[in-house]
Scaffold this motif. Structure first.
Motif, PDB file in Angstrom:
ATOM      1  N   GLU A  90       0.829  -1.215   0.000  1.00 23.85           N
ATOM      2  CA  GLU A  90       0.000   0.000   0.000  1.00 23.85           C
ATOM      3  C   GLU A  90       0.861   1.261   0.000  1.00 23.85           C
ATOM      4  O   GLU A  90       0.531   2.245  -0.673  1.00 23.85           O
ATOM      5  N   ALA A 132       1.288   4.152  -2.923  1.00 28.41           N
ATOM      6  CA  ALA A 132       1.031   5.555  -2.586  1.00 28.41           C
ATOM      7  C   ALA A 132       2.126   6.462  -3.142  1.00 28.41           C
ATOM      8  O   ALA A 132       1.862   7.618  -3.492  1.00 28.41           O
ATOM      9  N   TYR A 133       3.343   5.942  -3.228  1.00 27.92           N
ATOM     10  CA  TYR A 133       4.432   6.734  -3.800  1.00 27.92           C
ATOM     11  C   TYR A 133       4.114   7.151  -5.228  1.00 27.92           C
ATOM     12  O   TYR A 133       4.484   8.237  -5.679  1.00 27.92           O
ATOM     13  N   THR A 156       0.731   6.893  -6.723  1.00 32.65           N
ATOM     14  CA  THR A 156      -0.596   7.465  -6.918  1.00 32.65           C
ATOM     15  C   THR A 156      -0.837   8.757  -6.135  1.00 32.65           C
ATOM     16  O   THR A 156      -1.668   9.576  -6.524  1.00 32.65           O
ATOM     17  N   ARG A 157      -0.123   8.947  -5.034  1.00 28.16           N
ATOM     18  CA  ARG A 157      -0.355  10.131  -4.199  1.00 28.16           C
ATOM     19  C   ARG A 157       0.809  11.123  -4.225  1.00 28.16           C
ATOM     20  O   ARG A 157       0.818  12.095  -3.481  1.00 28.16           O
ATOM     21  N   GLY A 158       1.797  10.840  -5.065  1.00 29.30           N
ATOM     22  CA  GLY A 158       2.893  11.785  -5.205  1.00 29.30           C
ATOM     23  C   GLY A 158       3.812  11.885  -4.009  1.00 29.30           C
ATOM     24  O   GLY A 158       4.441  12.923  -3.779  1.00 29.30           O
ATOM     25  N   TYR A 159       3.937  10.818  -3.222  1.00 32.62           N
ATOM     26  CA  TYR A 159       4.786  10.856  -2.030  1.00 32.62           C
ATOM     27  C   TYR A 159       6.249  11.113  -2.383  1.00 32.62           C
ATOM     28  O   TYR A 159       6.996  11.676  -1.583  1.00 32.62           O
ATOM     29  N   GLU A 175       2.163  18.431   3.237  1.00 31.54           N
ATOM     30  CA  GLU A 175       2.389  17.258   2.383  1.00 31.54           C
ATOM     31  C   GLU A 175       3.363  16.277   3.046  1.00 31.54           C
ATOM     32  O   GLU A 175       3.170  15.057   2.968  1.00 31.54           O
ATOM     33  N   VAL A 200       1.614  14.266   5.746  1.00 33.88           N
ATOM     34  CA  VAL A 200       0.771  13.197   5.197  1.00 33.88           C
ATOM     35  C   VAL A 200       1.610  11.954   4.915  1.00 33.88           C
ATOM     36  O   VAL A 200       1.205  10.830   5.223  1.00 33.88           O
ATOM     37  N   VAL A 201       2.807  12.138   4.347  1.00 31.50           N
ATOM     38  CA  VAL A 201       3.684  11.008   4.044  1.00 31.50           C
ATOM     39  C   VAL A 201       4.042  10.266   5.328  1.00 31.50           C
ATOM     40  O   VAL A 201       3.943   9.027   5.397  1.00 31.50           O
ATOM     41  N   ASP A 260       1.005   8.415   6.957  1.00 33.83           N
ATOM     42  CA  ASP A 260       0.651   7.184   6.257  1.00 33.83           C
ATOM     43  C   ASP A 260       1.696   6.099   6.519  1.00 33.83           C
ATOM     44  O   ASP A 260       1.357   4.929   6.688  1.00 33.83           O
ATOM     45  N   THR A 274       0.965  14.618 -13.185  1.00 37.98           N
ATOM     46  CA  THR A 274       1.070  13.185 -12.893  1.00 37.98           C
ATOM     47  C   THR A 274       1.547  12.422 -14.125  1.00 37.98           C
ATOM     48  O   THR A 274       2.353  11.491 -14.018  1.00 37.98           O
TER      49      THR A 274
END
Length: 265
Positions: free
Chosen positions: A70, A74-75, A77-80, A111, A114-115, A118, A213
Motif C-alpha cells: 500500500e 502511494a508513492y 498514486t499520491r505523489g509521495y 504534504e 501526510v507522508v 501514512d 502526474t
C-alpha cells in the motif's frame, strides 16, 4: 526480535553478513539476507535505491524494496516521492538520519506530514536513512524502518556500514545486465498514448489525471529505460517486451469519451 539481534552482537552479525555476501552471485540472495539481518536487529522494511538527479524515486524499480504494498503504491498514486521528508533531509545534511527524531526541530509541510502519517499507519514508524555517494558522483540511499525505535547504538552503527555495503553490492550485481522492466498499468497506459503522439495535457485528459502526474510517469519511464526522450522510452519498452502497443489497454468510460481531446487555448 530486536533483543535477539542485540544479544548476538550487531558488529559480529555485520561482519558475518559481509563475508557471506562477498560470495553471493545473485542479487536475490543479497536482498533476502539483508532483509533477514534487519529483522534480527529489530526492523521490518527496507528500501535501497538510486537518487537520479532531477528525477523521482520509483520504489518498484529500486535495487531493493520491502515496503508494504500500500505504501509503495502511494508513492506513485499520491505523489509521495515529491514530498518525502526523509529524502529531503538526507539530501540536505548528507549523513545518516534517524526519524522521526530528525524532524523534531523542523516544521514539516502539510504534504510531508501526510507522508509520515501514512508511513506510521502502515508500520514504518521509526527508521534510519543512510545516504550513499558513488565514485561517479551519483547518489543513492538506504532507508530501514519498522514499528519500534532502535535504541541500540551498536545496531545503528552496524546497519549503517552494512547498508553502504549492500547498496554497492547490489549496484555491482546489476551493472551491465539488462532485464525486462516491470511496468504498472498506468505506465502502460501512458506509453500507449505517447506512442499515439499525445502530449502530457492530452494524456491527462484521456486518463482523467493531471498533466503533472503524466509527466511524473513519463520521467520514471525514461529513467527505467535509461533514455532521454519519451519516444525512446516507447521503443525501449517494445524492444524489451515490457510493452505491446494497445495490448491489454482498458480505459474507463470517461477516458474513452476524452480519448481524442483537442486542447483549447
Amino acid at each position: 526480535m530486536a533483543q535477539v539481534g542485540v544479544q548476538q552482537e550487531p558488529e559480529r552479525l555485520a561482519v558475518k553478513f559481509v563475508e557471506a555476501m562477498d560470495r553471493a552471485s545473485q542479487a536475490t540472495v543479497v536482498q533476502q539476507s539483508f532483509q533477514e539481518l534487519i529483522e534480527q536487529l529489530g526492523f521490518a522494511h527496507v528500501i535501497c535505491a538510486r537518487l537520479p538527479p532531477g528525477q523521482l524515486i520509483d520504489p518498484r524499480n529500486a535495487l531493493m524494496c520491502t515496503w508494504p504494498q500500500e505504501f509503495t503504491e502511494a508513492y506513485e498514486t499520491r505523489g509521495y516521492a515529491e514530498h518525502d521528508p526523509i529524502l529531503r533531509e538526507i539530501a540536505r545534511i548528507r549523513h545518516a538520519v534517524e526519524w522521526p527524531q530528525a524532524f523534531e526541530k523542523r516544521r514539516l509541510t502539510s504534504e510531508e506530514k501526510v507522508v509520515l502519517e501514512d508511513a506510521d499507519r502502515l508500520g514504518l514508524r521509526f527508521g534510519l536513512a543512510i545516504p550513499i555517494t558513488e565514485a561517479s558522483g551519483n547518489a543513492g540511499f538506504v532507508s530501514i524502518s519498522g514499528p519500534n525505535p532502535c535504541s541500540d547504538a551498536k545496531a545503528r552503527s552496524a546497519l549503517t556500514l552494512v547498508s553502504i555495503y549492500v547498496y554497492h553490492r547490489l549496484r555491482a550485481l546489476a551493472a551491465g545486465r539488462e532485464t525486462k522492466q516491470r511496468l504498472s498499468r498506468r505506465e502502460i497506459e501512458v506509453l500507449h498514448w505517447i506512442a499515439e503522439g499525445k502530449s502530457d495535457w492530452q494524456i491527462g485528459r484521456i486518463l482523467s489525471i493531471s498533466a503533472k502526474t503524466v509527466n511524473y510517469h513519463t520521467e520514471n519511464l525514461k529513467r527505467k529505460f535509461g533514455v532521454a526522450t519519451r519516444m525512446q522510452a516507447v521503443v525501449s519498452a517494445i524492444k524489451q517486451g515490457a510493452f505491446v502497443p494497445g495490448e491489454g489497454l482498458v480505459l474507463p468510460r470517461r477516458s474513452r469519451e476524452n480519448r481524442n481531446p483537442a486542447r483549447q487555448d
